[in-house]
Design a protein around this motif. Sequence first.
Motif, PDB file in Angstrom:
ATOM      1  N   UNK A   5      -6.780  -3.012  -4.555  1.00 28.10           N
ATOM      2  CA  UNK A   5      -6.984  -4.033  -5.466  1.00 28.10           C
ATOM      3  C   UNK A   5      -7.684  -5.093  -4.480  1.00 28.10           C
ATOM      4  N   UNK A   6      -9.321  -5.446  -4.815  1.00 29.23           N
ATOM      5  CA  UNK A   6      -9.954  -6.245  -4.542  1.00 29.23           C
ATOM      6  C   UNK A   6      -9.854  -7.671  -5.019  1.00 29.23           C
ATOM      7  N   UNK A   7      -9.367  -8.722  -4.262  1.00 26.14           N
ATOM      8  CA  UNK A   7      -9.156  -9.913  -5.152  1.00 26.14           C
ATOM      9  C   UNK A   7     -10.399 -10.855  -4.973  1.00 26.14           C
ATOM     10  N   UNK A   8     -10.851 -11.272  -6.114  1.00 21.45           N
ATOM     11  CA  UNK A   8     -12.034 -12.233  -6.303  1.00 21.45           C
ATOM     12  C   UNK A   8     -11.621 -13.479  -6.805  1.00 21.45           C
ATOM     13  N   UNK A   9     -11.885 -14.639  -5.813  1.00 21.72           N
ATOM     14  CA  UNK A   9     -11.587 -16.011  -6.336  1.00 21.72           C
ATOM     15  C   UNK A   9     -13.020 -16.290  -7.207  1.00 21.72           C
ATOM     16  N   UNK A  35       8.901  -5.254  -2.594  1.00 20.77           N
ATOM     17  CA  UNK A  35      10.164  -4.655  -3.124  1.00 20.77           C
ATOM     18  C   UNK A  35      10.000  -3.385  -4.218  1.00 20.77           C
ATOM     19  N   UNK A  36       8.911  -3.353  -4.545  1.00 19.65           N
ATOM     20  CA  UNK A  36       8.739  -2.143  -5.590  1.00 19.65           C
ATOM     21  C   UNK A  36       8.319  -0.841  -4.560  1.00 19.65           C
ATOM     22  N   UNK A  37       7.960  -1.120  -3.250  1.00 22.64           N
ATOM     23  CA  UNK A  37       7.943   0.169  -2.473  1.00 22.64           C
ATOM     24  C   UNK A  37       6.476   0.749  -2.705  1.00 22.64           C
ATOM     25  N   UNK A  38       5.482   0.023  -3.305  1.00 22.57           N
ATOM     26  CA  UNK A  38       4.273   0.303  -3.182  1.00 22.57           C
ATOM     27  C   UNK A  38       3.133   0.003  -2.487  1.00 22.57           C
ATOM     28  N   UNK A  39       3.514  -1.055  -1.394  1.00 11.69           N
ATOM     29  CA  UNK A  39       2.546  -1.554  -0.706  1.00 11.69           C
ATOM     30  C   UNK A  39       2.233  -0.884   0.469  1.00 11.69           C
ATOM     31  N   UNK A  40       0.938  -0.314   0.822  1.00 11.40           N
ATOM     32  CA  UNK A  40       0.550   0.317   1.995  1.00 11.40           C
ATOM     33  C   UNK A  40      -0.080  -0.489   2.773  1.00 11.40           C
ATOM     34  N   UNK A  41      -0.934  -1.485   2.507  1.00 12.79           N
ATOM     35  CA  UNK A  41      -1.439  -2.665   3.468  1.00 12.79           C
ATOM     36  C   UNK A  41      -1.954  -3.831   2.445  1.00 12.79           C
ATOM     37  N   UNK A  42      -2.193  -4.866   3.070  1.00 12.49           N
ATOM     38  CA  UNK A  42      -2.912  -5.985   2.313  1.00 12.49           C
ATOM     39  C   UNK A  42      -3.057  -7.311   3.367  1.00 12.49           C
ATOM     40  N   UNK A  80      -5.200  -5.755  -1.413  1.00  8.87           N
ATOM     41  CA  UNK A  80      -4.070  -4.857  -1.413  1.00  8.87           C
ATOM     42  C   UNK A  80      -4.398  -3.639  -1.587  1.00  8.87           C
ATOM     43  N   UNK A  81      -3.559  -2.583  -0.700  1.00 13.89           N
ATOM     44  CA  UNK A  81      -3.628  -1.070  -0.738  1.00 13.89           C
ATOM     45  C   UNK A  81      -2.483  -0.814  -1.426  1.00 13.89           C
TER      46      UNK A  81
END
Length: 116
Positions: A5-9, A35-42, A80-81
């Motif tokens: 997820x590439x976050x652009x402001x 908490x959802x257990x889906x985070x790989x990195x960010x 986020x990955x």
Amino acid sequence: MKYMLLINAGTVDAEGGAAECDEQDWMAYDKEVREAGILVSGESLADLVTATVVKVGPEGERTVVDGPFAESREILGGFYVIDVPDLDAALDWAARCPGARGSGSVVVRPVADFGA
């Protein structure tokens, strides 16, 4: 499947943050993803003025330019990955992201798996 997820402001406030959300919004989203257990990195990226651009010409000559030289109206602020079952789940998490509000956007891209 992993998605980035590439976050652009689109609009930045005086402190360099996304104008349509605050630090509490980001902390809540970060907690939810963990908490959802889906985070790989960010990571959140440092201020744009710390950026350096490197280009290599056709003869191999390297050009290094300090800058905030964004060629678009949006500024990449972080990423986020996540590891979720499918694109629909990734899109749902992207829509929850504070960076998707107002003038911001979140680009969702599958992470290539070269080991498959």
